[in-house]
Structures are given as structure tokens and as C-alpha cells.
Design an enzyme around this catalytic site. Structure first.
Site, PDB file in Angstrom:
ATOM      1  N   HIS A  84      -6.166   1.724  -0.509  1.00  0.00           N
ATOM      2  CA  HIS A  84      -6.084   1.586   0.948  1.00  0.00           C
ATOM      3  C   HIS A  84      -6.182   2.947   1.629  1.00  0.00           C
ATOM      4  CE1 HIS A  84      -4.932  -1.095   4.411  1.00  0.00           C
ATOM      5  NE2 HIS A  84      -5.473  -1.980   3.588  1.00  0.00           N
ATOM      6  N   ARG A 108     -17.098  -3.990  -0.091  1.00  0.00           N
ATOM      7  CA  ARG A 108     -15.900  -4.661   0.418  1.00  0.00           C
ATOM      8  C   ARG A 108     -16.027  -4.817   1.926  1.00  0.00           C
ATOM      9  NH1 ARG A 108     -11.998  -7.621  -0.904  1.00  0.00           N
ATOM     10  NH2 ARG A 108     -10.349  -6.403   0.044  1.00  0.00           N
ATOM     11  N   HIS A 140     -14.171  -9.010   2.050  1.00  0.00           N
ATOM     12  CA  HIS A 140     -12.766  -8.895   2.438  1.00  0.00           C
ATOM     13  C   HIS A 140     -12.227 -10.267   2.841  1.00  0.00           C
ATOM     14  CE1 HIS A 140      -9.639  -6.761   5.223  1.00  0.00           C
ATOM     15  NE2 HIS A 140      -9.191  -6.788   3.979  1.00  0.00           N
ATOM     16  N   GLU A 142     -14.200  -1.723   3.286  1.00  0.00           N
ATOM     17  CA  GLU A 142     -13.425  -2.628   4.132  1.00  0.00           C
ATOM     18  C   GLU A 142     -13.353  -2.141   5.573  1.00  0.00           C
ATOM     19  OE1 GLU A 142      -8.675  -3.467   4.372  1.00  0.00           O
ATOM     20  OE2 GLU A 142      -9.625  -3.756   2.419  1.00  0.00           O
ATOM     21  N   ASP A 192      -5.708  -1.690  -4.866  1.00  0.00           N
ATOM     22  CA  ASP A 192      -6.185  -1.225  -3.567  1.00  0.00           C
ATOM     23  C   ASP A 192      -5.422   0.034  -3.163  1.00  0.00           C
ATOM     24  OD1 ASP A 192      -7.132  -0.880  -1.028  1.00  0.00           O
ATOM     25  OD2 ASP A 192      -6.497  -2.830  -0.264  1.00  0.00           O
ATOM     26  N   ASP A 199      -5.712 -12.005   7.876  1.00  0.00           N
ATOM     27  CA  ASP A 199      -6.113 -11.860   9.267  1.00  0.00           C
ATOM     28  C   ASP A 199      -7.606 -12.107   9.475  1.00  0.00           C
ATOM     29  OD1 ASP A 199      -6.443  -9.543   7.801  1.00  0.00           O
ATOM     30  OD2 ASP A 199      -5.954  -8.184   9.442  1.00  0.00           O
ATOM     31  N   TYR A 238       0.823  -1.201   0.000  1.00  0.00           N
ATOM     32  CA  TYR A 238       0.000   0.000   0.000  1.00  0.00           C
ATOM     33  C   TYR A 238       0.860   1.256   0.000  1.00  0.00           C
ATOM     34  CZ  TYR A 238      -3.067  -3.698   1.563  1.00  0.00           C
ATOM     35  OH  TYR A 238      -3.740  -4.876   1.677  1.00  0.00           O
TER      36      TYR A 238
END
Length: 415
Positions: free
Chosen positions: A223, A294, A323, A273, A221, A327, A156
């Protein structure tokens, strides 16, 4: 009568990334459900929210009353939403759907309307330090069967990362960027130059289209790392390269700029997101300001609100792109895929490859074949957990370094 008798919160990191998984047990021998509550940056806060508030709230309740439990739990603290409490609620919600599927003897997607497709198309990440490295990684992905790829130079903003808690992979900084100088003393953080990053992107996509062509769909992305006006300029500058979508071009605080962006560019936009409340999507969906939702499903509260959001999006010609980073646990991955399987407006599903340790701790975790994901036909979400093996991979906690983003003069920036 079936009742919830216990809720266990399991912390584990078999892939090197801290995960939170919940096990909801019932008074029927061997009947339990699993849910994902992974908020990696605040795992201990989520654990306490589950143990101290969600657990006593649901014990003794009928697990079949999913909607009622969701609605009452969501307002049980009066103030609602927020990533900690919504992840706690999401884990319970997913686990209840898992239980309902096991009771019915059906996969969760069958309870939500049944299959809309035969396989779930995926995109994978193709990061590289420069255009050639990105091209090489895209070619490798194509060989593996992927028809959609996400292209980033240096992760990013071009900053790269050594923080394995993000995707458990080292990513080099972007090369060949004309970066601005920093002051003599630098505050600790991960530095990037948003202006240099934005200027590099049209060149990246021109290179890919010239070398690879239009036989693969391209995603990027942002971000939220740039100013809103730069996002407008970027969407216009990459329009000729036919992106599948441009993700999170602005931060949640700047969503009013999406109307300006929409009026100036036909580049498809994916957003959300970072949203923690499904109502944050309403103006973007009903005003047709985005093309893909997202959602981090555990952060908005689980399967129950996600399915409703998918239906609202369908009515407005907007597609899903849940998403799917490193994680979230394999339980959360399975929840995404069940939503994909039963939603006619699936756009694409993000996929982060799982290591052997994850498959060992989470038996029957979803697998892929030549760019598609396929769910097993087991009742519920179809994923289990080996609690003894999970103990072999303790979590670390703490704040990951990649969120400590700064621009060249040292100002803290959005990660």
C-alpha cells in the site's frame, strides 16, 4: 432512434460504505443502464461532476456509440483524467455497456469476445494481529474454498483501523512490533512504523509456509507505505516464500524504482491501484516492470479503457488483477467480473464479501461458490438497483480516518 433521455446519480451506503451509482435512461420504455462512479472519499464531487457535466453532455446522444461518447467526453473539459472526472465518465461508460448488452440480449462479456473460462478465481483478505491470527484466517479461507489469500498483519503498515468506511470491518493493530516512540504531543492521525512493519513481513511468511505449506497462493499489499529502497529490500527478503505477488511496493511518484527492484528480485509485482490515467501503465507494461495490473476500473474511466489495457498487458505477458475493495458498488464488481470472464490474461480477482443489505439493494449482484465467482446470464451487466431500498441507507460523506496516515515522529505519510 434510441436516445439517452436522463441520467440519475444515486448515493447509497447499504454496506456502511458510501457508494455512487449512475442510472442512464433511454427513450425506450424500461431500457436503462447502470454504472459505478464510487470515489468514496469524494462522493459529492463525483455527483456534481455527473449532474452538472456528464448528464447534459450525453442527453440526446445515441447510447450505442460507446467509443465515440467515451472519447469526446474524456476531452470535453480540455484537461483530462483525474479520479473525479474519470469516475463520472466511468459510470456513463459502464451504463452504456449495460444498455448495449440489454439491446443485444447478451451479457457484456459476450460483447467483448465471450468466455475465456468457466469460473473466476478469487482471493480474499486474511488479516490478523499476529502470525497465528493470520494463519487461523487463512485456514478458514481454505475451508471456504479459496486458493488465493491476501495476508496482512494489522492492515496496511500494521496500523489497524476502526474506520469501517474502508472494508466495514474492525482490524486490530499488529502485535509484537518494536515501534519507535512518538513526540510528547501527537498530531491526530493513524500512526505506523514503516521500518518495524517491513522487518515483520519475512517472519510472517516464514510462519505461514512452515505451518500451512505451499498449497495456497499468498499475496501482500504494501500500500505504498514504505520508502523505495525498503521496497527493494522487502521484495528480496520475501522471495524465498514464493508470493503470488507483492502489491504497490512503491508509490506512483516513485515508479522509476521498479526497474531497480526488478533487477534485484524475482518476486512478482502488482501495481496501479492509484493510477487514474491508463497511460501511467504504459511504461510499466512495455518495459515488463510489473506482472499484474491493479486497476480501479471506475477511476481509469470504465470498461472501455480497461479492456484496451488488458489487451496491451496480454501482449506483454502481464496479467490482470482488478481492484475489488469494499468501496465499489456491486455494479462495479460486476464490471470487473465481465472483464475477467473475457480476458485470457486474468491473473486473479480481489473479492470483498457483500452483506445482506447490499444484495437487497442490488438484486442479482454477483455471488461466489467455493473460491470462484460466477456471472448470471442476464443481458448487460446483470445487476439491478432498487432505488427505494437504496434511500434507506443514506451516505455520510467526509474524509475517512484511515487516509490520515503518519509515521512515529508525526510526519504525514502515504496511506
Amino acid at each position: 432512434m434510441l436516445k439517452i433521455t436522463n441520467v440519475k446519480t444515486i448515493l447509497t451506503a447499504p454496506g456502511g460504505i458510501d457508494l455512487v451509482v449512475v442510472k442512464v435512461e433511454t427513450n425506450q420504455d424500461g431500457l436503462y443502464g447502470l454504472g459505478c462512479a464510487t470515489f468514496t472519499q469524494r462522493i459529492f464531487a463525483v455527483k456534481e461532476a455527473i449532474d452538472q457535466y456528464m448528464k447534459p453532455f450525453v442527453i440526446g446522444k445515441d447510447p450505442s456509440r460507446i467509443e465515440d461518447i467515451w472519447q469526446s467526453a474524456a476531452v470535453s473539459g480540455y484537461w483530462r483524467n483525474g479520479p473525479v472526472m474519470n469516475n463520472a465518465l466511468s459510470a456513463i461508460d459502464m451504463a452504456l455497456w449495460d444498455i448495449k448488452g440489454k439491446v443485444a440480449g447478451l451479457p457484456v462479456y459476450e460483447l467483448l469476445g465471450g468466455k475465456c473460462r468457466d469460473g473466476i478465481p478469487l482471493y480474499r483478505h486474511c488479516d490478523g494481529a499476529d502470525e497465528v491470527a493470520v494463519e487461523d484466517n487463512i485456514r478458514e479461507a481454505i475451508e471456504q474454498g479459496y486458493q488465493y489469500v491476501r495476508c496482512q498483519m494489522g492492515m496496511y503498515g500494521g496500523a489497524g483501523t476502526d474506520d469501517l468506511k474502508l472494508i466495514n470491518t474492525h482490524l486490530e493493530k499488529a502485535k509484537n512490533l518494536n515501534l519507535k516512540r512518538s513526540p510528547k504531543t501527537k498530531t491526530q492521525g493513524i500512526y505506523f512504523d514503516p521500518d518495524a512493519y517491513v522487518r515483520s513481513l519475512p517472519k510472517l511468511f516464514e510462519h505461514i509456509r512452515n505451518k500451512i505449506g505451499y498449497g495456497v497462493e499468498l499475496i501482500h499489499d504494501v500500500h505504498e507505505r514504505i520508502q523505495p529502497i525498503a521496497a527493494v529490500q522487502l521484495a528480496k527478503n520475501v522471495e524465498e516464500f514464493g508470493l503470488f505477488y507483492l502489491e504497490d511496493p512503491v508509490a506512483p511518484e516513485n515508479i522509476d524504482w521498479l526497474k531497480i527492484l526488478r533487477n534485484q528480485s524475482a518476486t512478482p509485482i502488482a501495481m496501479g491501484e492509484l493510477f487514474v490515467n491508463i497511460n501511467e501503465y504504459k511504461p510499466l507494461i512495455t518495459n515488463n516492470l510489473i506482472d499484474y495490473i491493479r486497476c480501479h476500473v471506475s477511476t481509469i474511466g470504465g470498461i472501455t479503457p480497461a479492456k484496451k489495457l488488458a489487451v496491451l498487458s496480454e501482449l506483454h505477458g502481464i496479467r490482470t488483477a482488478w481492484h475489488g475493495p469494499g468501496d465499489i458498488s456491486p455494479v462495479g464488481v460486476a464490471a470487473n467480473l465481465h472483464l475477467d470472464m473475457c480476458s485470457t490474461n486474468l491473473g486473479i480477482q480481489e473479492w470483498t464479501p457483500m452483506c445482506d443489505a447490499l444484495y437487497d439493494v442490488f438484486p442479482d449482484a454477483p455471488t461466489i461458490d467455493y473460491g470462484y465467482a460466477y456471472l448470471n446470464d442476464k443481458p448487460g451487466l446483470g445487476v439491478d438497483i432498487d432505488e427505494e431500498k437504496a434511500k434507506k441507507y443514506p451516505v455520510e460523506g467526509g474524509i475517512p480516518s484511515w487516509t490520515m496516515a503518519r509515521i512515529p515522529d508525526g510526519t504525514a505519510a502515504r496511506p
